[in-house]
Every structure is written in structure tokens, then in C-alpha cells.
Design a protein around this motif. Structure first.
Motif: not given
Length: 186
Positions: A51-53, A112-116
Motif C-alpha cells: 500500500p501507499a504510505i 519509495v523503493t521496495l526490494q526483496a
């Protein structure tokens, strides 16, 4: 003992067995064998809940997703912050992962970058990058100078102004003897 090469072996378990035969034609009754597993497929990871923060979830933000190798640890990064996971792949359910709710107040507004990333037991690695946005600030609203309400304009009084969020709406209440409320588009 001439070396032999095999190609195009698929992922999965394999067994190689050899049987000796002497010059008289006698065959070994118990062949020697070796078993191994081929795993050349990297694990799969995807964010499914990102979700958006917002101001409502900024101090308890959580992500979730899917993963292919149950029991294997993942790493997740939200912007510059390392996330804590509820457990390895397969937690909370088979083929899933989730982060523990975390405070993201230190992240800047905007993308915002999300990394996994994940490395399976065979050493195959996968890294993914996705994105969400952080917008915890209320929209800016301006009202232009209001005219005095008088007999000439009281039946159809209007106001103008500006707002930051295109496509949003503005709720208004006007009280002058009676109360008039409504919304208009931004």
C-alpha cells in the motif's frame, strides 16, 4: 573409464548407476549408484500487498508477497530501512511472506523503493525491485478573498480557491444564518 558428459538434464532428482562387467562376461550383481538433485531455477518473489504510505499507516507499515521456496529466508528493504519478516518464506502461509509492521516516519515523501532478495538452498538467487509512494501530508488548500454576503448574492454565493490534489475533493461548510455544506472537485 572414459568420461561421459550428459546435457539437458532437467531440474529434479537424478540417479546414475554403473555395473561392472569382467572380460569373461560376468556382470556385477550390485551396481554402484550415485543420486543428486539438479536445481538451476532461481526462487520467485513478488510483492502482492504494497500500500501507499499514508498518515494512517506510516507508524505501522507492513508489506506482504509471494515466494517459491518455503523455509528459505528473505531480505526486504523499504526505502533505506531493512524490514523484519514474520519468518522465512512460507510464513504466514505456504508460498507467502510478510513483514512485521514498522515505523517509516524517517522516509522522505514521494516514491519509495521496495526490494526483496532470496537465495535458495542450491545457491540460486533472485532480487526484485518494486515501488510505492509516501504521502503523509494533507493537501494544501487556499481560499481566495471571500465577498461579503449581501441581498444581491445570498441566493447563489460562490467562492474560489486552489488545492494541491488534482482529482480530489474539497468539503465545505458555510454558515451565515443558515448552514450550507457540500463538496466540490479539486
Amino acid at each position: 573409464t572414459t568420461p561421459k558428459s550428459y546435457s539437458a538434464l532437467t531440474d529434479g532428482p537424478h540417479t546414475f548407476a554403473v555395473r561392472a562387467k569382467d572380460p569373461s562376461g560376468n556382470v556385477d550383481a550390485t551396481p554402484a549408484s550415485a543420486s543428486w538433485n539438479i536445481d538451476a531455477t532461481p526462487p520467485a518473489i513478488a510483492f502482492t500487498v504494497k500500500p501507499a504510505i499514508t498518515a494512517a499507516n506510516e507508524t505501522a507499515y507492513a508489506l506482504a508477497g509471494t515466494c517459491s521456496d518455503n523455509g528459505i529466508a528473505l531480505t526486504v528493504q523499504i526505502g533505506s530501512l531493512a524490514a523484519t519478516l514474520t519468518g522465512p518464506c512460507g510464513t504466514p502461509a505456504a508460498g507467502q511472506f510478510a513483514t512485521v509492521p514498522m515505523d517509516l516516519t524517517s522516509l522522505a515523501q514521494g516514491p519509495v523503493t521496495l526490494q526483496a532478495s532470496m537465495t535458495d538452498a542450491a545457491g540460486n538467487s533472485t532480487s526484485i525491485t518494486d515501488a510505492t509512494t509516501k504521502d503523509t501530508l494533507g493537501p494544501a488548500l487556499t481560499i481566495d478573498t471571500l465577498d461579503v454576503i449581501n441581498n444581491a448574492n445570498k441566493a447563489s454565493y460562490g467562492f474560489t480557491g486552489g488545492c494541491e490534489t488534482a482529482g480530489g475533493s474539497v468539503a465545505f461548510t458555510l454558515t451565515s444564518g443558515t448552514t450550507v455544506s457540500g463538496t466540490t472537485s479539486c
